[in-house]
Design an enzyme around this catalytic site. Structure first.
Site, mmCIF file in Angstrom:
data_model
loop_
_atom_site.group_PDB
_atom_site.id
_atom_site.type_symbol
_atom_site.label_atom_id
_atom_site.label_comp_id
_atom_site.label_asym_id
_atom_site.label_seq_id
_atom_site.Cartn_x
_atom_site.Cartn_y
_atom_site.Cartn_z
ATOM 1 N N GLU A 1 68.345 33.212 8.063
ATOM 2 C CA GLU A 1 68.115 32.220 7.202
ATOM 3 C C GLU A 1 67.357 32.877 6.262
ATOM 4 O O GLU A 1 67.170 31.647 5.020
ATOM 5 C CB GLU A 1 66.921 31.200 7.327
ATOM 6 C CG GLU A 1 67.906 30.191 9.303
ATOM 7 C CD GLU A 1 67.277 29.288 9.791
ATOM 8 O OE1 GLU A 1 67.590 27.892 8.986
ATOM 9 O OE2 GLU A 1 65.973 29.374 9.915
ATOM 10 N N HIS B 1 66.078 19.588 12.172
ATOM 11 C CA HIS B 1 65.728 20.798 11.966
ATOM 12 C C HIS B 1 64.663 21.194 11.752
ATOM 13 O O HIS B 1 63.711 21.694 13.158
ATOM 14 C CB HIS B 1 66.512 21.996 11.216
ATOM 15 C CG HIS B 1 66.121 22.862 10.833
ATOM 16 N ND1 HIS B 1 67.301 23.598 10.342
ATOM 17 C CD2 HIS B 1 66.038 24.483 11.353
ATOM 18 C CE1 HIS B 1 67.063 25.339 9.872
ATOM 19 N NE2 HIS B 1 65.990 25.520 10.589
#
Lengths: 235, 235, 235, 235
Positions: B76, B166
């Site tokens: 990420e 998330h």
């Protein structure tokens, strides 16, 4: 993986699951011997935090120890053996009474993935009601093959099942995966419980759950290493 | 600050965020290189609690490592790079799955400052819905520049954003400030959740929030020193 | 008690309140110098867990340090001085942001004694609204004598007051007593919060509260010794 | 068991109950001397975590110490003596203020077994209201034989009773059993509280509770060993 490596990982899994709050003095974790898939390894009947290599026993698909040498097995070993019989894909099993999951099993609240870390839960978590297979007067334990087989039927193809008034069971394709699942199922339950009080939850949809699960499996060594480090101290 | 000093602080930030319960085996923290603002520093893909100076890599504004030398970056990393591109004022970024904040993101409950320590939250915390930019079948991760840019747009000029299903992201003008914000956003979520069950909350108003935030920024060395001391032990 | 003994106890009180979760990087505890009641002792502006004897400064009834020697005092020292001015019976003061109490202050839920350990709370806990004295745009802090005096007025003759959007203040006739009160007010808030979700609470009545409080004061050395032992480790 | 062994176990029980969060600076645990059933052992009035063999005193059935030698006994020793008098089957008693149980006592919510670990609770847990025996102005403590006898009457044949506005009492046939019960009654309260917010609970029925309790008693050495290990550190 060598037999010694497998046993070392099983010992680590015991310590990790204690340290991370999934197991206390009770509960257990087993692993299938992949070179001899009709066999699995499980500690003798002691507290998981205190398990050493010497406590690990070998069991057959009937749930009986092959080399007891005076060591007492867990009362619920058929929970493991019947799942291994019914599920050739399963390499490791955790049975726990971890706290955030109990309220879901006893109220019949559907446990569902609230975030990517628990995508493996998929869209529905089965709940095992021991009264269906064992009648109204059991001691709640999976203490024979019939009850183990009934639990395996409830589990079906799922990675996780709740057991009403008792706890839960996680299965996986490796020790690392099953430890991950046992830990994050508990985290998911804590978060879902809290969120249900705030409002209506947008759960992961099936595609999000499956994709997130695949991604997390690819980085599963990361938490395992951390958990092993933390688990060195029993306190 | 020297480069060595900056890397040391980044290592400390990793350890602190683990110890204070913001990060577990996952999540990450980065810092911009203020002498070369098109670059930022971020650990290779390991558990934050185990990061050392040797794990810190340098990245460009495309989210790609400049000196990988075989080290694997986080999936990420564009979460960081796209925020640095969109927000010249941002010097440090934390991405976490810290538990008390998840229920707000998944239920759409507005996160607002309940006490002076979290005045930085201001009057509204944006929520990022990945389905808007990535469609209904992502793995929930910010795994490319398009998703990173979408998250940066949702963040806008705010210091903090929730990510549905998330986690969350905090940004700040320094490592100390972003660590403070990540920790006290989590505390605020815990307190707000609890208070919502008791009755109607009097939140900080905009002036109180802004003033309290300014005051706390002036004493930010105080908790940082304490957190560093506590973070020496991984357990 | 010798001056050295008093300072040592103040250092212990700082460490205890951190260890027991009442203070984090913020909050403070002070003690009046009983041989010179126009003076009180309070650490310089650092995290309570790190306070040592050398950090302890002496203050006058105007909230100003008498012997600063370059040491920076807390911004909120008039919280202490104005309470000492208004309450000759008070020998020690704790100001904290302890978590279970915040939701009571921000929702206006009456904090009341649910068990004998918190009988000292009596039948009503005042709530300080800083907007009444400081207007709608403060930074929430007690940063001058006017605000300190307003807080002291709200406290009145009570042993404890909540501060909306900020925290709380406990006062006592000794360091041991005020530490006890700060810890068990927090415990009471946790229990009361939980119980309010279960049903209607039977609180201690006034006589039970007063009698229990007197009894607990008589055994106050017992927890103090334990807390000191536990507080030796910063972690 | 030798007298020394019994005292060592009583010291361990004190440390375990502190470490597992059942006791804090207050509460106590006693054991009957089975070779002289008119006598029981209980520490002098200190924090359980700090008890050593030298602090253990012997008491008669009137709740008075036989060998005080200057050591001060707990104010509530008749809580123990009157239960031993009324219940010849009881070998050990724990009195605690453990947090999850308090909300049940003060709201009158029936505490019932939600999982097999707490089957010993059976179908109903009595609640002691001190106002019935002591009037409206006690200090909440069991400070004389009359109040001890009233508590013993409320307990009846049960293994556990809640005390409104105060705490609870667990009794057992051994130190190991009473420690197990005190710990898992607290766990049960936490789980039941949480589950009551999720929906309607399926409790263990009477047969399940009785059977599970019998099974767990057969493996009671397992958690005891673990708890002893964990209790070595006071922190």
């Amino acid at each position: 993986m060598s037999r010694k490596g497998l046993i070392d990982d099983l010992v680590s899994a015991n310590h990790i699951l204690f340290k991370e709050g999934v197991l206390d003095g009770f509960g257990h974790v087993s692993v299938r011997d992949e070179r001899n898939p009709e066999r699995f390894l499980l500690s003798r009947s002691i507290a998981p935090a205190t398990v050493t290599a010497r406590d690990v026993m070998e069991f057959g698909m009937d749930g009986e120890p092959l080399d007891a040498r005076g060591r007492k097995p867990y009362l619920e070993r058929t929970l493991h053996s019947e799942i291994y019989r019914a599920r050739p894909d399963v390499v490791a099993v955790v049975h726990s009474h971890s706290p955030a999951l109990i309220p879901f099993g006893i109220t019949g609240t559907p446990l569902k993935p609230v975030f990517h870390m628990s995508g493996f839960l998929g869209s529905a978590t089965p709940i095992f009601e021991i009264r269906d297979a064992g009648g109204p007067a059991t001691d709640m334990l999976i203490r024979d093959r019939k009850l183990g087989a009934a639990l395996a039927r409830t589990l079906g193809n799922a990675p996780f099942a709740l057991m009403r008034g008792h706890g839960s069971v996680a299965v996986g394709g490796s020790l690392k995966q099953v430890v991950y699942r046992a830990i994050y199922a508990e985290v998911n339950a804590r978060l879902q419980s809290e969120a249900l009080r705030l409002g209506t939850i947008t759960y992961l949809n099936d595609a999000e759950a499956a994709n997130a699960s695949r991604t997390n499996d690819s980085v599963i060594d990361r938490p395992w290493g951390l958990w092993k480090k933390r688990a060195k101290e029993i306190g």
